[in-house]
Design a protein around this motif. Structure first.
Motif, short mmCIF file in Angstrom:
data_model
loop_
_atom_site.label_atom_id
_atom_site.label_comp_id
_atom_site.label_asym_id
_atom_site.label_seq_id
_atom_site.Cartn_x
_atom_site.Cartn_y
_atom_site.Cartn_z
N LYS A 117 -81.79 -1.53 -4.30
CA LYS A 117 -82.84 -2.05 -3.42
C LYS A 117 -83.11 -3.52 -3.74
O LYS A 117 -82.80 -3.99 -4.83
N ALA A 118 -83.70 -4.21 -2.77
CA ALA A 118 -84.07 -5.60 -3.03
C ALA A 118 -85.11 -5.68 -4.13
O ALA A 118 -85.09 -6.60 -4.96
N TYR A 119 -86.03 -4.72 -4.15
CA TYR A 119 -87.01 -4.64 -5.24
C TYR A 119 -86.64 -3.41 -6.08
O TYR A 119 -86.94 -2.28 -5.70
N GLN A 120 -85.97 -3.64 -7.18
CA GLN A 120 -85.47 -2.56 -8.01
C GLN A 120 -86.00 -2.70 -9.43
O GLN A 120 -86.47 -3.77 -9.81
N PRO A 121 -85.94 -1.63 -10.24
CA PRO A 121 -86.38 -1.73 -11.63
C PRO A 121 -85.69 -2.88 -12.36
O PRO A 121 -84.54 -3.22 -12.05
N ALA A 122 -86.39 -3.47 -13.31
CA ALA A 122 -85.94 -4.69 -13.97
C ALA A 122 -84.53 -4.59 -14.54
O ALA A 122 -83.74 -5.55 -14.45
N TYR A 123 -84.17 -3.44 -15.11
CA TYR A 123 -82.88 -3.32 -15.79
C TYR A 123 -81.87 -2.50 -14.98
O TYR A 123 -80.82 -2.14 -15.52
N TYR A 124 -82.18 -2.23 -13.72
CA TYR A 124 -81.28 -1.39 -12.93
C TYR A 124 -79.88 -2.00 -12.83
O TYR A 124 -78.88 -1.36 -13.15
N ALA A 125 -79.81 -3.24 -12.37
CA ALA A 125 -78.51 -3.90 -12.23
C ALA A 125 -78.00 -4.42 -13.57
O ALA A 125 -76.85 -4.19 -13.94
N SER A 126 -78.87 -5.13 -14.29
CA SER A 126 -78.43 -5.84 -15.50
C SER A 126 -78.07 -4.92 -16.66
O SER A 126 -77.32 -5.32 -17.55
N PHE A 127 -78.56 -3.66 -16.65
CA PHE A 127 -78.21 -2.74 -17.73
C PHE A 127 -77.42 -1.54 -17.21
O PHE A 127 -76.29 -1.31 -17.65
N PHE A 128 -78.00 -0.80 -16.26
CA PHE A 128 -77.33 0.42 -15.80
C PHE A 128 -76.02 0.10 -15.07
O PHE A 128 -74.95 0.60 -15.46
N VAL A 129 -76.07 -0.74 -14.04
CA VAL A 129 -74.86 -1.02 -13.26
C VAL A 129 -73.83 -1.76 -14.11
O VAL A 129 -72.64 -1.42 -14.11
N GLU A 130 -74.29 -2.76 -14.84
CA GLU A 130 -73.36 -3.55 -15.66
C GLU A 130 -72.81 -2.74 -16.83
O GLU A 130 -71.80 -3.11 -17.43
N GLY A 131 -73.45 -1.62 -17.15
CA GLY A 131 -72.98 -0.78 -18.23
C GLY A 131 -72.01 0.31 -17.80
O GLY A 131 -71.49 1.06 -18.64
N ILE A 132 -71.73 0.42 -16.50
CA ILE A 132 -70.82 1.46 -16.01
C ILE A 132 -69.44 1.36 -16.65
O ILE A 132 -68.87 2.38 -17.06
N PRO A 133 -68.84 0.16 -16.80
CA PRO A 133 -67.54 0.10 -17.48
C PRO A 133 -67.59 0.59 -18.92
O PRO A 133 -66.63 1.22 -19.41
N THR A 134 -68.70 0.34 -19.62
CA THR A 134 -68.84 0.82 -21.00
C THR A 134 -68.92 2.33 -21.02
O THR A 134 -68.30 2.99 -21.87
N LEU A 135 -69.68 2.91 -20.09
CA LEU A 135 -69.75 4.36 -19.98
C LEU A 135 -68.37 4.94 -19.68
O LEU A 135 -67.98 5.97 -20.24
N TRP A 136 -67.63 4.27 -18.81
CA TRP A 136 -66.27 4.69 -18.46
C TRP A 136 -65.40 4.75 -19.72
O TRP A 136 -64.70 5.74 -19.96
N PHE A 137 -65.46 3.71 -20.53
CA PHE A 137 -64.65 3.68 -21.75
C PHE A 137 -65.06 4.79 -22.72
O PHE A 137 -64.20 5.45 -23.31
N LEU A 138 -66.36 4.99 -22.89
CA LEU A 138 -66.83 6.02 -23.81
C LEU A 138 -66.35 7.41 -23.37
O LEU A 138 -65.87 8.20 -24.20
N LEU A 139 -66.46 7.70 -22.08
CA LEU A 139 -65.99 8.98 -21.57
C LEU A 139 -64.46 9.07 -21.67
O LEU A 139 -63.91 10.13 -21.98
N TYR A 140 -63.81 7.96 -21.42
CA TYR A 140 -62.34 7.90 -21.53
C TYR A 140 -61.92 8.23 -22.95
O TYR A 140 -61.00 9.02 -23.18
#
Length: 275
Positions: free
Chosen positions: A244-267
């Motif tokens: 959303k245009a108004y989203q939680p402070a860490y939604y993009a900068s932590f959760f979304v940007e952390g998806i590759p790290t989560l991918w590696f951990l699961l991998y």
């Protein structure tokens, strides 16, 4: 709690989180392309990402306000200098040829931030171009550089993986574009400004769909790694739909940007169980 928040904010704002994601993508590429895992090379990518990101984010700001920088920005600036020193220390141990291979990505990063165009403009100010440059650099760092560092012949598999990585990063950028919709200057011509938020989300989902189609042509089609890839694409798609245009402070900068790290951990966990 305030101290923990300060540490967490430094972790995010100093680009450690994004550097970790880039390295995780590179590690996945090394595994999928059967490349050697070179510790010095991966640290080189880590420190290089921090140096490049912080240069792009803070160089202009530091130049304008160098006499009255906030303590937070001063800390990031000092941290970035140490990362740059570590980058050079590691880099001088590599063959000169590898530096030549790095040159296109380094130039893209510099020209993204430096005002080399008329009217003091840079690549970032060219409408709609920004996200494609970011995606190209991420794909280059996470696939192209590991391949050329190993002096491995370029293959169809590497081409497919590079294209997938480019499309994936385009999709990952969408929540950031939506987040910044109300703050970006109108002349930037971002996708939400040009298409609106709904069509921008559709664009991101189309990029993920293209990733799924390309997976069919890969050697690992419908293997355990392929299934995990589909899961990560699904999580990315979910993050786009919920953006959303108004989203939680860490939604993009932590959760979304952390998806590759989560991918590696699961991998890593999944590969351990399937050994």
């Amino acid at each position: 709690m305030k101290g923990l928040k300060s540490i967490f904010d430094f972790y995010i704002n100093s680009s450690i989180h994004v550097a970790l994601s880039v390295v995780c993508l590179a590690l996945i590429s090394q595994k999928e392309l059967n490349l050697l895992h070179e510790q010095n090379f991966n640290w080189f990518l880590f420190f290089g990402t921090i140096t490049g990101y912080n240069f792009v984010k803070y160089a202009a700001l530091a130049g304008l306000h160098h006499r009255n920088l906030t303590e937070r920005l001063k800390s990031i600036q000092i941290f970035s200098v140490f990362c740059f020193i570590a980058l050079i220390y590691l880099g001088v141990q590599f063959e000169f040829q590898f530096w030549i291979f790095c040159l296109p990505l380094a130039l893209l990063t510099l020209l993204y931030a430096l005002p080399f165009l008329p009217h003091k403009k840079n690549l970032r100010t060219i409408p709609t171009l920004k996200i494609f440059i970011i995606a190209a650099v991420w794909a280059g760092v996470s696939v192209y550089l590991p391949v050329v560092y190993n002096l491995t012949d370029w293959s169809i598999e590497a081409t497919l993986l590079t294209t997938q990585r480019f499309l994936l990063v385009l999709a990952l950028i969408i929540p950031f574009e939506i987040r910044d919709f109300n703050y970006d200057a109108s002349n930037l011509g971002t996708l939400p400004q040009l298409l609106g938020i709904k069509k921008t989300k559709l664009f991101g989902l189309l990029m993920l769909t293209a990733c799924v189609i390309l997976e069919i042509f890969r050697e690992s089609w419908f293997s355990s790694t392929s299934i995990l890839h589909f899961i990560m694409l699904g999580i990315t798609g979910f993050s786009i739909v919920k953006a959303k245009a108004y989203q939680p402070a860490y939604y993009a900068s932590f959760f979304v940007e952390g998806i590759p790290t989560l991918w590696f951990l699961l991998y890593f966990i999944f590969s351990e169980f399937t050994c």
